[in-house]
Design a protein around this motif. Sequence first.
Motif, PDB file in Angstrom:
ATOM      1  N   LYS A   1      -5.002  -1.823  14.640  1.00 42.57           N
ATOM      2  CA  LYS A   1      -5.382  -1.327  14.017  1.00 42.57           C
ATOM      3  C   LYS A   1      -7.154  -1.839  13.909  1.00 42.57           C
ATOM      4  O   LYS A   1      -7.888  -1.320  14.522  1.00 42.57           O
ATOM      5  CB  LYS A   1      -5.808  -0.263  12.783  1.00 42.57           C
ATOM      6  N   SER A   2      -6.774  -2.597  13.038  1.00 39.27           N
ATOM      7  CA  SER A   2      -8.243  -3.858  12.899  1.00 39.27           C
ATOM      8  C   SER A   2      -7.813  -4.708  13.437  1.00 39.27           C
ATOM      9  O   SER A   2      -6.773  -5.439  13.616  1.00 39.27           O
ATOM     10  CB  SER A   2      -8.911  -3.769  11.143  1.00 39.27           C
ATOM     11  N   ASP A   3      -9.527  -5.491  13.887  1.00 41.55           N
ATOM     12  CA  ASP A   3      -8.989  -6.864  13.813  1.00 41.55           C
ATOM     13  C   ASP A   3      -8.373  -8.244  12.813  1.00 41.55           C
ATOM     14  O   ASP A   3      -8.609  -7.739  11.870  1.00 41.55           O
ATOM     15  CB  ASP A   3     -10.932  -7.680  14.273  1.00 41.55           C
ATOM     16  N   GLY A   4      -7.847  -8.276  13.274  1.00 44.81           N
ATOM     17  CA  GLY A   4      -7.559 -10.063  12.360  1.00 44.81           C
ATOM     18  C   GLY A   4      -8.561 -10.653  11.953  1.00 44.81           C
ATOM     19  O   GLY A   4      -9.733 -10.794  13.268  1.00 44.81           O
ATOM     20  N   PHE A   5      -8.227 -11.151  10.624  1.00 51.09           N
ATOM     21  CA  PHE A   5      -9.380 -12.390  10.269  1.00 51.09           C
ATOM     22  C   PHE A   5      -8.864 -13.537  10.300  1.00 51.09           C
ATOM     23  O   PHE A   5      -7.132 -14.085   9.728  1.00 51.09           O
ATOM     24  CB  PHE A   5     -10.003 -11.451   8.793  1.00 51.09           C
TER      25      PHE A   5
ATOM     26  N   ASN B   1      -8.975  -1.363   4.317  1.00 49.75           N
ATOM     27  CA  ASN B   1      -8.906  -1.442   5.629  1.00 49.75           C
ATOM     28  C   ASN B   1      -9.477  -2.950   6.189  1.00 49.75           C
ATOM     29  O   ASN B   1     -10.399  -2.447   7.365  1.00 49.75           O
ATOM     30  CB  ASN B   1     -10.741  -0.626   5.539  1.00 49.75           C
ATOM     31  N   LYS B   2      -8.930  -3.525   5.622  1.00 51.05           N
ATOM     32  CA  LYS B   2      -8.474  -4.792   5.764  1.00 51.05           C
ATOM     33  C   LYS B   2      -8.287  -5.068   7.193  1.00 51.05           C
ATOM     34  O   LYS B   2      -6.922  -4.634   6.594  1.00 51.05           O
ATOM     35  CB  LYS B   2      -8.877  -5.551   4.882  1.00 51.05           C
ATOM     36  N   GLY B   3      -8.187  -6.343   7.861  1.00 53.58           N
ATOM     37  CA  GLY B   3      -7.276  -6.491   9.167  1.00 53.58           C
ATOM     38  C   GLY B   3      -6.367  -7.562   8.382  1.00 53.58           C
ATOM     39  O   GLY B   3      -6.467  -8.044   7.236  1.00 53.58           O
ATOM     40  N   SER B   4      -5.334  -7.941   9.678  1.00 55.00           N
ATOM     41  CA  SER B   4      -4.313  -8.964   8.816  1.00 55.00           C
ATOM     42  C   SER B   4      -5.341 -10.948   8.717  1.00 55.00           C
ATOM     43  O   SER B   4      -6.224 -11.098   9.826  1.00 55.00           O
ATOM     44  CB  SER B   4      -3.487  -8.593   9.463  1.00 55.00           C
TER      45      SER B   4
ATOM     46  N   THR C   1      -7.740  -0.125  -9.747  1.00 49.62           N
ATOM     47  CA  THR C   1      -8.575   0.187  -9.156  1.00 49.62           C
ATOM     48  C   THR C   1      -9.107  -0.795  -7.889  1.00 49.62           C
ATOM     49  O   THR C   1      -8.268  -1.471  -7.197  1.00 49.62           O
ATOM     50  CB  THR C   1      -9.562  -0.628 -10.128  1.00 49.62           C
ATOM     51  N   GLU C   2     -10.380  -0.290  -7.208  1.00 46.57           N
ATOM     52  CA  GLU C   2     -10.263  -1.471  -6.449  1.00 46.57           C
ATOM     53  C   GLU C   2     -10.595  -2.384  -5.908  1.00 46.57           C
ATOM     54  O   GLU C   2     -10.324  -2.933  -4.754  1.00 46.57           O
ATOM     55  CB  GLU C   2     -12.266  -0.923  -5.725  1.00 46.57           C
ATOM     56  N   ALA C   3     -11.206  -2.813  -7.500  1.00 47.74           N
ATOM     57  CA  ALA C   3     -11.296  -4.116  -7.502  1.00 47.74           C
ATOM     58  C   ALA C   3     -10.554  -5.358  -8.196  1.00 47.74           C
ATOM     59  O   ALA C   3      -9.498  -6.573  -7.549  1.00 47.74           O
ATOM     60  CB  ALA C   3     -12.888  -5.048  -7.897  1.00 47.74           C
TER      61      ALA C   3
ATOM     62  N   PRO D   1       0.424  -4.581   0.860  1.00 47.71           N
ATOM     63  CA  PRO D   1      -0.374  -4.062   0.071  1.00 47.71           C
ATOM     64  C   PRO D   1       1.323  -3.770  -0.745  1.00 47.71           C
ATOM     65  O   PRO D   1       2.262  -4.017  -0.755  1.00 47.71           O
ATOM     66  CB  PRO D   1       0.006  -2.629   1.004  1.00 47.71           C
ATOM     67  N   SER D   2       1.065  -3.070  -2.025  1.00 44.82           N
ATOM     68  CA  SER D   2       1.490  -3.578  -3.061  1.00 44.82           C
ATOM     69  C   SER D   2       2.613  -2.115  -2.495  1.00 44.82           C
ATOM     70  O   SER D   2       2.189  -1.473  -2.155  1.00 44.82           O
ATOM     71  CB  SER D   2       0.725  -2.947  -4.105  1.00 44.82           C
TER      72      SER D   2
END
Length: 551
Positions: A67-71, A160-163, A344-346, A442-443
């Motif tokens: 879905k998202s580009d890998g980093f 929303n972060k890619g692999s 939390t987000e961070a 992800p957790s």
Amino acid sequence: MKKTVKKQLLMNKSGDEIQVALVEDGRLAELVIERPDSLRSIGDIYLGRVHKVVEGLKAAFVDIGQKSDGFLHFSDVGTTNEDYRALIEDDEDDENGALEGEDVEKNDDVQAESKPRASEKAPRSATPERKRQSYTQMIAGKLKANDSILVQVIKEPISNKGSRLTSDITIAGRFMVLLPFGGGQIAVSRRVVSRKERSRLKKLVRSILPEGFGAIIRTVAENQEEELLKKDLEKLLVKWQQIEEKLQDAKPPQLIFKEDTIISSVLRDSLNSDVTELVANCPSIYKETLNYILWAAPEMEKNVTLYQGKLPLFEGYGIAKDVESIFSRKVWLKSGGYIIIEHTEAMVVVDVNSGRYAAKKEQEENSLKTNLEAAREVVRQLRLRDIGGIIVVDFIDMLDQKNSKKVFDSMKTELRHDRAKSNILPLSDFGLMQITRERIRPSLMQRMGDQCPACGGSGVVQARYTTINQIERWLRKYALQRKVMFQKLDLYVSPTVAEPLCDEERKTEMKWFLQHMLFVKIKSDESLRSDDFRFYLQKNNKEITSEFSDL
């Protein structure tokens, strides 16, 4: 004397979902779950296409069909090309060039991060700053948009972060990790402490390793026979040959190699002599487990059983409640204290409370006992929920620095049992302990749960009286701008908001008529959230909420 921990691996299949639980001394320690819609991707190899190169981030974004580009960070770009090899410095030691990478020490089971990166070396004459600039410029100059590149997933997509990707390809086996572009480098897990055994393993693997390949020798290879290591290496070489064959006709983006099944992966990474029982509730999983054991550890064949109990597997072994507790914010301690876990987000924040625990001792001693118990439980929860990233633990305040050190030492000891890499800082003056734990997926809470549609994941919903105030502001604005008098409107709100609005004593509809000269009919709609409302014109059922909204 080191305490022996009784371990069990419970493999439970329910519908399309597979759950593998690691139980230590009767309590759930780790849980791995795989579903058709959330297959594990760590270790998967793709032929990707470079989407764009961002020199400011020192990274490239690679399309691998997700879905998202890998980093792909420049530090994770492989060194197989001759242009990159110019940056590599020969590293020789007393074992004829064998490397003992620092990353092998803590977690030799993590594939791409377990080996020393040649890309992090530079000629001794180069300053660190010049080395970084030279390397960044070279990689940025070589990677271009639309280029094809072979990459491997080292971190799964999170939010929303890619692999996170690497082009330093590794293939993990039972006793070793194969480095196809390792250039003869051999590393041994630092958990193998015997110098004699380390030397034996290095010489053995070097004698059977094909030219140009490298390897990381895993902890479980200690004291194993040469034949087993040869068989493991042969399987890894066959996998690499299949990858090379598939690459000949591949077009990016395309999956080239899929990691082992969840059962094989868990057995590969978790199986050791401490595991006293392996139980499966499904004949196919039982057969797969037995075949793996017969190859990897034949002496443990007697430990593999097919579950025949009447109760569900996890119920039968008393860990069902532990699985359910994953979603709980509050975790009780035996002493009567408890910990609160907030995402939390961070970061993840953990608060330690003494609760109802109040022994007839000094407050300092009570706080120490609760904190020590909490330290053990926090680490257990980190492993159980697979929590990664930054974790901050707020312990109960203690006055004696010696007690603070005891809590810190206890936390360090507990984290040694965790296969994930972590870093920990001593308690601050405010009683806060900072921990970073490796996060590669992800957790468990994120994978097993869906975001609440009412609160959006915050855990808090807007008060209904705040929504009522918003409705009244909307009516004031509409009354000022309307062109027709005595209009009839339908107001749809959630049942929680409708309750006070429909209170006979408030006479809300009459009040609004007197204030705004509008006929408003209040209606309940269970599909709406408590912070939402909808206005419709009765004559044509047209929604007009957004036209006059100031929110």
